[in-house]
Design a protein around this motif. Structure first.
Motif, PDB file in Angstrom:
ATOM      1  N   ARG A  22     -14.046  13.746   2.410  1.00 42.22           N
ATOM      2  CA  ARG A  22     -13.714  12.403   2.878  1.00 42.22           C
ATOM      3  C   ARG A  22     -14.461  11.348   2.057  1.00 42.22           C
ATOM      4  N   ILE A  23     -15.729  11.614   1.761  1.00 44.16           N
ATOM      5  CA  ILE A  23     -16.527  10.684   0.953  1.00 44.16           C
ATOM      6  C   ILE A  23     -15.953  10.579  -0.461  1.00 44.16           C
ATOM      7  N   LYS A  24     -15.582  11.719  -1.029  1.00 43.02           N
ATOM      8  CA  LYS A  24     -14.985  11.725  -2.368  1.00 43.02           C
ATOM      9  C   LYS A  24     -13.688  10.930  -2.380  1.00 43.02           C
ATOM     10  N   GLU A  25     -12.895  11.077  -1.335  1.00 41.32           N
ATOM     11  CA  GLU A  25     -11.637  10.342  -1.206  1.00 41.32           C
ATOM     12  C   GLU A  25     -11.895   8.839  -1.128  1.00 41.32           C
ATOM     13  N   ASP A  26     -12.934   8.445  -0.400  1.00 42.07           N
ATOM     14  CA  ASP A  26     -13.291   7.031  -0.292  1.00 42.07           C
ATOM     15  C   ASP A  26     -13.676   6.451  -1.649  1.00 42.07           C
ATOM     16  N   ILE A  27     -14.446   7.204  -2.411  1.00 42.83           N
ATOM     17  CA  ILE A  27     -14.889   6.729  -3.718  1.00 42.83           C
ATOM     18  C   ILE A  27     -13.704   6.561  -4.666  1.00 42.83           C
ATOM     19  N   GLN A  28     -12.791   7.528  -4.674  1.00 45.51           N
ATOM     20  CA  GLN A  28     -11.602   7.429  -5.518  1.00 45.51           C
ATOM     21  C   GLN A  28     -10.731   6.247  -5.109  1.00 45.51           C
ATOM     22  N   MET A  29     -10.693   5.968  -3.805  1.00 39.17           N
ATOM     23  CA  MET A  29      -9.917   4.841  -3.308  1.00 39.17           C
ATOM     24  C   MET A  29     -10.460   3.523  -3.842  1.00 39.17           C
ATOM     25  N   VAL A  30     -11.780   3.407  -3.944  1.00 39.17           N
ATOM     26  CA  VAL A  30     -12.389   2.191  -4.482  1.00 39.17           C
ATOM     27  C   VAL A  30     -11.986   2.009  -5.944  1.00 39.17           C
ATOM     28  N   PHE A  31     -12.017   3.073  -6.724  1.00 35.98           N
ATOM     29  CA  PHE A  31     -11.622   2.986  -8.134  1.00 35.98           C
ATOM     30  C   PHE A  31     -10.167   2.546  -8.280  1.00 35.98           C
ATOM     31  N   SER A  32      -9.308   2.986  -7.367  1.00 34.89           N
ATOM     32  CA  SER A  32      -7.889   2.662  -7.479  1.00 34.89           C
ATOM     33  C   SER A  32      -7.572   1.229  -7.078  1.00 34.89           C
ATOM     34  N   ARG A  33      -8.472   0.584  -6.325  1.00 34.26           N
ATOM     35  CA  ARG A  33      -8.171  -0.746  -5.796  1.00 34.26           C
ATOM     36  C   ARG A  33      -9.148  -1.834  -6.228  1.00 34.26           C
ATOM     37  N   ASP A  34     -10.216  -1.474  -6.888  1.00 29.32           N
ATOM     38  CA  ASP A  34     -11.186  -2.478  -7.312  1.00 29.32           C
ATOM     39  C   ASP A  34     -11.386  -2.393  -8.823  1.00 29.32           C
ATOM     40  N   PRO A  35     -10.798  -3.305  -9.592  1.00 32.30           N
ATOM     41  CA  PRO A  35     -10.928  -3.252 -11.049  1.00 32.30           C
ATOM     42  C   PRO A  35     -12.353  -3.494 -11.534  1.00 32.30           C
ATOM     43  N   ALA A  36     -13.233  -3.986 -10.646  1.00 38.66           N
ATOM     44  CA  ALA A  36     -14.620  -4.228 -11.041  1.00 38.66           C
ATOM     45  C   ALA A  36     -15.464  -2.955 -11.009  1.00 38.66           C
ATOM     46  N   ALA A  37     -14.957  -1.886 -10.392  1.00 41.17           N
ATOM     47  CA  ALA A  37     -15.713  -0.633 -10.288  1.00 41.17           C
ATOM     48  C   ALA A  37     -15.817   0.033 -11.658  1.00 41.17           C
ATOM     49  N   ARG A  38     -17.033   0.405 -12.058  1.00 43.99           N
ATOM     50  CA  ARG A  38     -17.263   0.968 -13.381  1.00 43.99           C
ATOM     51  C   ARG A  38     -17.675   2.445 -13.350  1.00 43.99           C
ATOM     52  N   SER A  39     -18.451   2.826 -12.349  1.00 43.61           N
ATOM     53  CA  SER A  39     -18.938   4.201 -12.300  1.00 43.61           C
ATOM     54  C   SER A  39     -19.113   4.642 -10.857  1.00 43.61           C
ATOM     55  N   THR A  40     -19.181   5.962 -10.667  1.00 41.66           N
ATOM     56  CA  THR A  40     -19.359   6.503  -9.319  1.00 41.66           C
ATOM     57  C   THR A  40     -20.682   6.046  -8.720  1.00 41.66           C
ATOM     58  N   LEU A  41     -21.738   6.027  -9.513  1.00 48.19           N
ATOM     59  CA  LEU A  41     -23.041   5.600  -9.030  1.00 48.19           C
ATOM     60  C   LEU A  41     -22.993   4.144  -8.555  1.00 48.19           C
ATOM     61  N   GLU A  42     -22.318   3.303  -9.329  1.00 53.13           N
ATOM     62  CA  GLU A  42     -22.199   1.902  -8.951  1.00 53.13           C
ATOM     63  C   GLU A  42     -21.445   1.751  -7.640  1.00 53.13           C
ATOM     64  N   VAL A  43     -20.359   2.501  -7.483  1.00 56.74           N
ATOM     65  CA  VAL A  43     -19.560   2.421  -6.253  1.00 56.74           C
ATOM     66  C   VAL A  43     -20.385   2.865  -5.051  1.00 56.74           C
ATOM     67  N   VAL A  44     -21.114   3.969  -5.199  1.00 57.36           N
ATOM     68  CA  VAL A  44     -21.889   4.515  -4.082  1.00 57.36           C
ATOM     69  C   VAL A  44     -23.018   3.580  -3.667  1.00 57.36           C
ATOM     70  N   LEU A  45     -23.669   2.944  -4.629  1.00 63.21           N
ATOM     71  CA  LEU A  45     -24.856   2.138  -4.322  1.00 63.21           C
ATOM     72  C   LEU A  45     -24.569   0.649  -4.147  1.00 63.21           C
ATOM     73  N   CYS A  46     -23.443   0.152  -4.682  1.00 68.80           N
ATOM     74  CA  CYS A  46     -23.241  -1.298  -4.743  1.00 68.80           C
ATOM     75  C   CYS A  46     -21.908  -1.764  -4.136  1.00 68.80           C
ATOM     76  N   SER A  47     -21.400  -1.042  -3.159  1.00 66.50           N
ATOM     77  CA  SER A  47     -20.133  -1.420  -2.524  1.00 66.50           C
ATOM     78  C   SER A  47     -20.351  -1.602  -1.023  1.00 66.50           C
ATOM     79  N   PRO A  48     -20.741  -2.807  -0.590  1.00 61.83           N
ATOM     80  CA  PRO A  48     -21.041  -3.017   0.833  1.00 61.83           C
ATOM     81  C   PRO A  48     -19.866  -2.746   1.762  1.00 61.83           C
ATOM     82  N   GLY A  49     -18.644  -3.001   1.281  1.00 59.14           N
ATOM     83  CA  GLY A  49     -17.481  -2.705   2.111  1.00 59.14           C
ATOM     84  C   GLY A  49     -17.354  -1.222   2.391  1.00 59.14           C
TER      85      GLY A  49
END
Length: 237
Positions: free
Chosen positions: A4-31
């Motif tokens: 489920r967590i992996k699915e959430d991370i992939q979802m961020v990449f598909s909808r947020d063009p500002a996302a650059r890396s998995t580490l950034e998404v995990v640590l810097c995505s308050p939503g």
């Protein structure tokens, strides 16, 4: 859980063009953090640990700026983009693949302990600052324009804009759609039609050889150019 967590991370990449890396998404995505913490709060709430559910949701608001009642039901792959100021009420239900921007409120209209918050279908996009109020259903694949105040149900595939919200388009397909600049404006469209009809009437009067001074009512014609300029520049018509 990890799937489920992996699915959430992939979802961020598909909808947020500002996302650059998995580490950034995990640590810097308050939503994303808000969704994860809500799942923990909801786990306690559904097991009748009311205090801990509310306490964790309060910590969630403090850390992320997103206020989600622990009783709210949220489906898979929901993204709260930026998130600050988002409020989701106790009996709100959010489907899967929903995109929510900052400042959105899913609010209630009753003091009774019953279903009093909106139900959001799958694939819905809710623009910044939109307010959806009451026990109403927003159908699958709907798009709610930024700043709209929605008080009535919306059928699947519709686009809703304005205060109060009005349906301006239907049969929208479910898609990752980040473009909020092309939403129709029903008020501006009415003004455009009025000005167009005014031009036609002026032409007919001139063809009859009658001075347009005779038909100036309350200075409307003298202000016509100003009205055209305002709605041409401001509403993009």
């Amino acid at each position: 859980m990890f799937e489920r967590i992996k699915e959430d991370i992939q979802m961020v990449f598909s909808r947020d063009p500002a996302a650059r890396s998995t580490l950034e998404v995990v640590l810097c995505s308050p939503g994303l953090h808000a969704i994860w913490i809500h799942r923990l709060a909801n786990w306690f709430w559904t097991r009748n640990h009311i205090f801990w559910g509310r306490f964790i949701s309060t910590i969630n608001r403090f850390l992320t700026g997103v206020e989600i009642h622990p009783g709210a039901k949220i489906g898979k792959r929901v993204l709260i983009d930026h998130g600050m100021g988002v409020v989701v009420g106790e009996t709100a239900e959010i489907g899967e693949d929903v995109l929510i921007y900052q400042g959105v409120v899913l609010g209630g209209t009753s003091l009774e302990r019953k279903k009093r918050h909106p139900t959001i279908g799958n694939g819905v996009v809710i623009g910044s600052g939109a307010k959806i109020i009451g026990n109403i259903k927003i159908g699958d694949c709907c798009k709610i324009g930024a700043g709209s105040v929605v008080l009535k149900p919306a059928p699947p595939g519709s686009t809703v804009v304005g205060i109060p919200g009005r349906i301006v388009q239907e049969k929208r397909k479910c898609a990752i759609d980040l473009d909020h600049g092309q939403l129709p404006d029903p008020v501006a469209e009415v003004i455009r039609l009025i000005l167009q009809r005014q031009d036609e009437l002026e032409k007919e009067i001139k063809d009859l050889g009658i001075s347009t001074d005779i038909v100036k009512i309350n200075g409307f014609l003298s202000k016509k150019s100003e009205i055209e300029e305002i709605f041409t520049e401001g509403a993009g018509i």
